[in-house]
Structures are given as structure tokens and as C-alpha cells.
Write an enzyme that holds these catalytic residues in place. Structure first.
Site, PDB file in Angstrom:
ATOM      1  N   LYS A   1     -54.968  81.582  32.538  1.00 28.40           N
ATOM      2  CA  LYS A   1     -55.285  80.414  31.800  1.00 28.40           C
ATOM      3  C   LYS A   1     -54.216  79.503  31.771  1.00 28.40           C
ATOM      4  O   LYS A   1     -53.942  78.736  32.626  1.00 28.40           O
ATOM      5  CB  LYS A   1     -55.685  81.168  30.279  1.00 28.40           C
ATOM      6  CG  LYS A   1     -57.083  81.874  30.366  1.00 28.40           C
ATOM      7  CD  LYS A   1     -57.588  82.156  28.848  1.00 28.40           C
ATOM      8  CE  LYS A   1     -58.902  82.733  29.003  1.00 28.40           C
ATOM      9  NZ  LYS A   1     -58.935  83.975  29.935  1.00 28.40           N
TER      10      LYS A   1
ATOM     11  N   HIS B   1     -55.728  83.082  24.575  1.00 25.21           N
ATOM     12  CA  HIS B   1     -56.012  81.632  24.236  1.00 25.21           C
ATOM     13  C   HIS B   1     -55.020  81.041  23.388  1.00 25.21           C
ATOM     14  O   HIS B   1     -55.195  80.336  22.563  1.00 25.21           O
ATOM     15  CB  HIS B   1     -57.227  81.381  23.653  1.00 25.21           C
ATOM     16  CG  HIS B   1     -58.494  81.575  24.547  1.00 25.21           C
ATOM     17  ND1 HIS B   1     -59.136  80.535  25.464  1.00 25.21           N
ATOM     18  CD2 HIS B   1     -59.137  82.725  25.067  1.00 25.21           C
ATOM     19  CE1 HIS B   1     -59.863  81.100  26.348  1.00 25.21           C
ATOM     20  NE2 HIS B   1     -60.115  82.320  25.964  1.00 25.21           N
TER      21      HIS B   1
ATOM     22  N   SER C   1     -61.756  82.950  21.031  1.00 29.81           N
ATOM     23  CA  SER C   1     -62.167  81.800  22.373  1.00 29.81           C
ATOM     24  C   SER C   1     -63.383  81.066  21.881  1.00 29.81           C
ATOM     25  O   SER C   1     -63.557  80.051  22.434  1.00 29.81           O
ATOM     26  CB  SER C   1     -62.362  82.565  23.644  1.00 29.81           C
ATOM     27  OG  SER C   1     -63.106  83.617  23.541  1.00 29.81           O
TER      28      SER C   1
END
Length: 421
Positions: free
Chosen positions: A267, A236, A208
């Protein structure tokens, strides 16, 4: 008179009594904390919290009147945080299932929507089963301790996320740390770990802070050679890496070689909250029995479950949103590189603009906001000392015009502060 003094002494009112000691300790603590806080400010690593007065999205309004701000620092990779269907699904779940469960899962905290989402996650990742957590931080905190014993070994990339590091600290396994994405070092550590019963290689799928992608093909080859298991954190990557957004294992063609996946719902998949582990059913069953963050945390609120479930539906119906990320990412990276900036990583929507100096990163980020671009400077302890940066994150809902405006602002600010010639 002496009786009154004795009573006051016993109650802690006399000099040197418990209350006085407590007051002194509190004062000492306050002085120490204030000194530490001043050191953080002096180092230029103070982290302020800007207050947003609108929905999450590519365009924001800040509290205090800042409107029309372009947001380039959210994990809202697919732009689903404010998607109308995702919001509608949350409202429907809230109305049907209530605000929350007021319970952990094994007591009276499991609703049909929790089981439906777990089944959907397992199907999306093509795994046997899945288990929900309040966050992926909790998922990482809960897996290593439950799975590994003093007879086992865990081998972790040195730049793994803090939640992986903390989760590994909680377990009693023998711990190895290999150099970042260094396969020679990993192989040496695997050779040394042959004396242990079970070996687990743990890595972020996408890192990340640096925007680089783990060499999963090589990791899986070494794992096969040395009879080890592979664990990846896909926070991610889930939703936008790989042909169908399943993550780095799909991107690199090793879905059948990765044993355990931890990831997040907070996310790309709606952006609300929540995390999960997916993998072999016996492992998931064991986590339901032994994983402390799961056993001792309230169930995910129905609205959050509704958000994530709809986000997965949209993703499994079409990969068009996920596929749009590549061109936008390449546009930003190529234009910033042409302007003279160093961008870490490769082909990932996390685009760290490397600056080195913590103060420079903070000042440039503030100046970018003055030009209507919301980005954040990252410095120690979030990243190593001397490697401060501004982390830019590209979203599927950014337009080409948004990206070009961001690059233009960076170029102006970089020249002003000496980051560019």
C-alpha cells in the site's frame, strides 16, 4: 461382443460409469455456479474489474481509451507506486539479484536484500526483528496458528479484516469476538478469558472499510490491567499515520505497549506486494520455524524488495510526504460533509461515502467514472448488508484541484440519483 461391452464398462464408457458420473457432477456444478453468479448480479453486488493501461497514480488511463481519469480508490497513500526512485530501485534489484528465487526462504531463497529489508522494517517500527511474507494476508494467516494453543485465548474486533478473521480460524485458541471498538465489551471478554494461559487482543489499527482508528490507548490500558498482549494490523496506517508515519501506535503514543505488528508493503510502501510481522525476536524466530505461509511460499521477488526498501528510505529521510496527508484528507471530508454526504470514520484518508443501498453505490460509482472520477462501490459481502458505500481514498499526490473536482462530481451524481436533496 460381450467382451467389448465389459471392457467399455470397466473403462467407464458404459451408462452410469465413472465418466458419466463425472460428467453429471460437472454439469451440476456448472448449474449451481451459474445460479449463484446470477444471484450476485441480481443483488447488485457484482464486482467488475476495470482494466488500467497506465501506471498507478492520481491520473490513469483505462483500457479502451479512457484517459485523464482521476483515481480516488487506490491504497497508494504516499504516491510512491510510480515514484522514479522507487522504480529505479526495483530495476537495479532486478538486474543484480534476478527475477526471483525459485525457492522458499529456508532452502535457497534468502538473499542479502531480504535480510536488509527485514532489519530496516524492524528499525522503522522500533522493534527487535521482522519477517517478510508474500502478503500481509499470509502474515495474518501465519501468526495465530504458530503462536497460540488450546490453552490460550484471542480476542478480536468484530470488524477486523478478513485476513485476521481467517488467520484466527486456523488456530486452536479459544476465540472471543468483541463489539467494534467497544471497550466495555472487550473488558468483559478479557475478564472471561482470565482462565486461559495467554490472552492476545487483535485489532486493525485503522479499519479499511470504515476509516476509523482503533482506540489503542484504551485497548492497551485494558491489556495491561488483564495481563494481555496486543496485536495490530497496520496495513492502512503504516507510512502515513503518526508524526513519522510509523502507524497508529505512534499516532496514539503506545509504541511501547503494542507487542506485535503485522503490515504490508503493498500500500503506502511502494504498492507492489509483500507483508511482514515485526516484534520480539523470539517470536520472529518461532515464525521462521513454524509459520506455514512463510515456510511454504516462495521468497519475495528482488524487484519487490527493492521497491519497498527504497520507499522506507524515503520515508525515514523525511516525514514531509506523510504529514501532507492530513490537510488533503480534511479538505475532502469537510467539503463532502458540507455538500450533505455522510462520511464514515475520522481524520483518515479512507473516506467512505455512506449510501446504504448496494445498487445505488454501484450506479453512482459508474456515473462518477463517466465524469472522469475512478471510485468503486462496496457492498455485501465486503461490508455488511445495508451499509453499501463508495470508498474514497486520498493520496499525498492528489492536488487540491483534484479533490475539489471529485467533490463536485459527487455532488452532481448524488443529486441525480437522489442521494442528496
Amino acid at each position: 461382443m460381450w467382451r467389448g461391452a465389459a471392457v467399455r464398462l470397466l473403462r467407464g464408457g458404459g451408462a452410469g460409469g465413472p465418466r458419466a458420473a463425472s460428467g453429471t457432477a460437472a454439469a451440476q456444478l456448472r448449474r449451481r455456479l451459474e445460479s449463484e453468479l446470477e444471484d450476485i448480479r441480481g443483488a447488485g453486488t457484482w464486482k467488475s474489474e476495470r482494466v488500467i493501461a497506465s501506471r498507478q497514480g492520481p491520473h490513469l488511463r483505462l483500457a479502451g481509451g479512457g484517459a485523464g481519469i482521476l483515481n480516488f480508490c487506490a491504497n497508494n497513500y504516499l504516491g510512491l507506486s510510480s515514484h522514479p526512485e522507487v522504480i529505479r530501485a526495483a530495476v537495479e534489484a532486478l538486474e543484480k539479484f534476478g527475477a526471483g528465487l525459485s525457492s522458499v526462504r529456508f532452502i535457497c531463497g534468502t538473499q542479502s536484500i531480504h535480510k536488509d529489508l527485514e532489519e530496516k522494517i524492524a528499525r522503522f517500527h522500533q522493534r527487535e526483528d521482522a519477517i517478510l511474507y508474500a502478503s500481509c494476508f499470509d502474515a495474518n494467516a501465519g501468526i495465530f496458528e504458530a503462536l497460540l494453543t488450546p490453552e490460550d485465548a484471542v480476542l478480536s474486533d468484530e470488524l477486523n479484516h478478513a485476513s485476521i478473521i481467517d488467520g484466527i480460524r486456523l488456530c486452536k485458541a479459544n476465540k472471543y469476538r468483541y463489539k467494534h471498538m467497544d471497550m466495555q465489551d472487550l473488558e468483559a471478554k478479557l475478564q472471561d478469558a482470565q482462565k486461559h494461559r495467554l490472552r492476545l487482543v487483535a485489532t486493525d489499527g485503522a479499519f479499511s472499510m470504515d476509516g476509523d482508528i482503533a482506540p489503542l490507548r484504551e485497548i492497551c490500558q485494558l491489556a495491561q490491567k488483564y495481563d494481555a498482549l496486543v496485536f495490530i494490523d497496520e496495513c492502512h496506517a503504516t507510512g502515513f499515520l503518526g508524526p513519522n508515519g510509523r502507524g497508529t501506535d505512534e499516532l496514539l503514543g503506545v509504541m511501547d505497549k503494542v507487542t506485535i505488528i503485522n503490515s504490508t508493503l503493498g500500500k503506502a510502501l511502494g504498492g507492489a506486494a509483500g507483508g511482514y510481522t515485526t516484534g520480539p525476536k523470539p517470536l520472529i524466530d518461532l515464525l521462521r520455524q513454524r509459520s506455514r505461509p512463510y515456510l511454504f511460499s516462495n521468497s519475495l521477488p528482488p524487484a519487490v524488495v527493492g521497491c519497498a526498501s527504497k520507499a522506507l528510505d524515503l520515508l525515514m529521510e523525511s516525514n514531509a510526504i506523510a504529514q501532507s496527508m492530513a490537510a488533503k484528507t480534511q479538505r475532502f471530508r469537510s467539503k463532502m460533509t458540507a455538500a450533505g454526504f455522510t462520511i464514515s470514520g475520522k481524520d483518515h484518508p479512507i473516506c467512505p461515502v455512506m449510501l446504504g443501498d448496494a445498487r445505488l453505490a454501484a450506479v453512482m460509482a459508474e456515473d462518477m467514472l463517466n465524469r472522469g472520477i475512478y471510485v468503486i462501490g462496496f457492498s455485501y459481502p465486503v461490508v455488511p448488508k445495508g451499509k453499501a458505500r463508495i470508498r474514497v481514498q486520498i493520496s499525498a499526490v492528489h492536488s487540491d484541484e483534484d479533490i475539489d473536482r471529485c467533490v463536485e462530481a459527487f455532488t452532481e451524481v448524488g443529486r441525480k440519483h437522489g442521494a442528496l436533496p
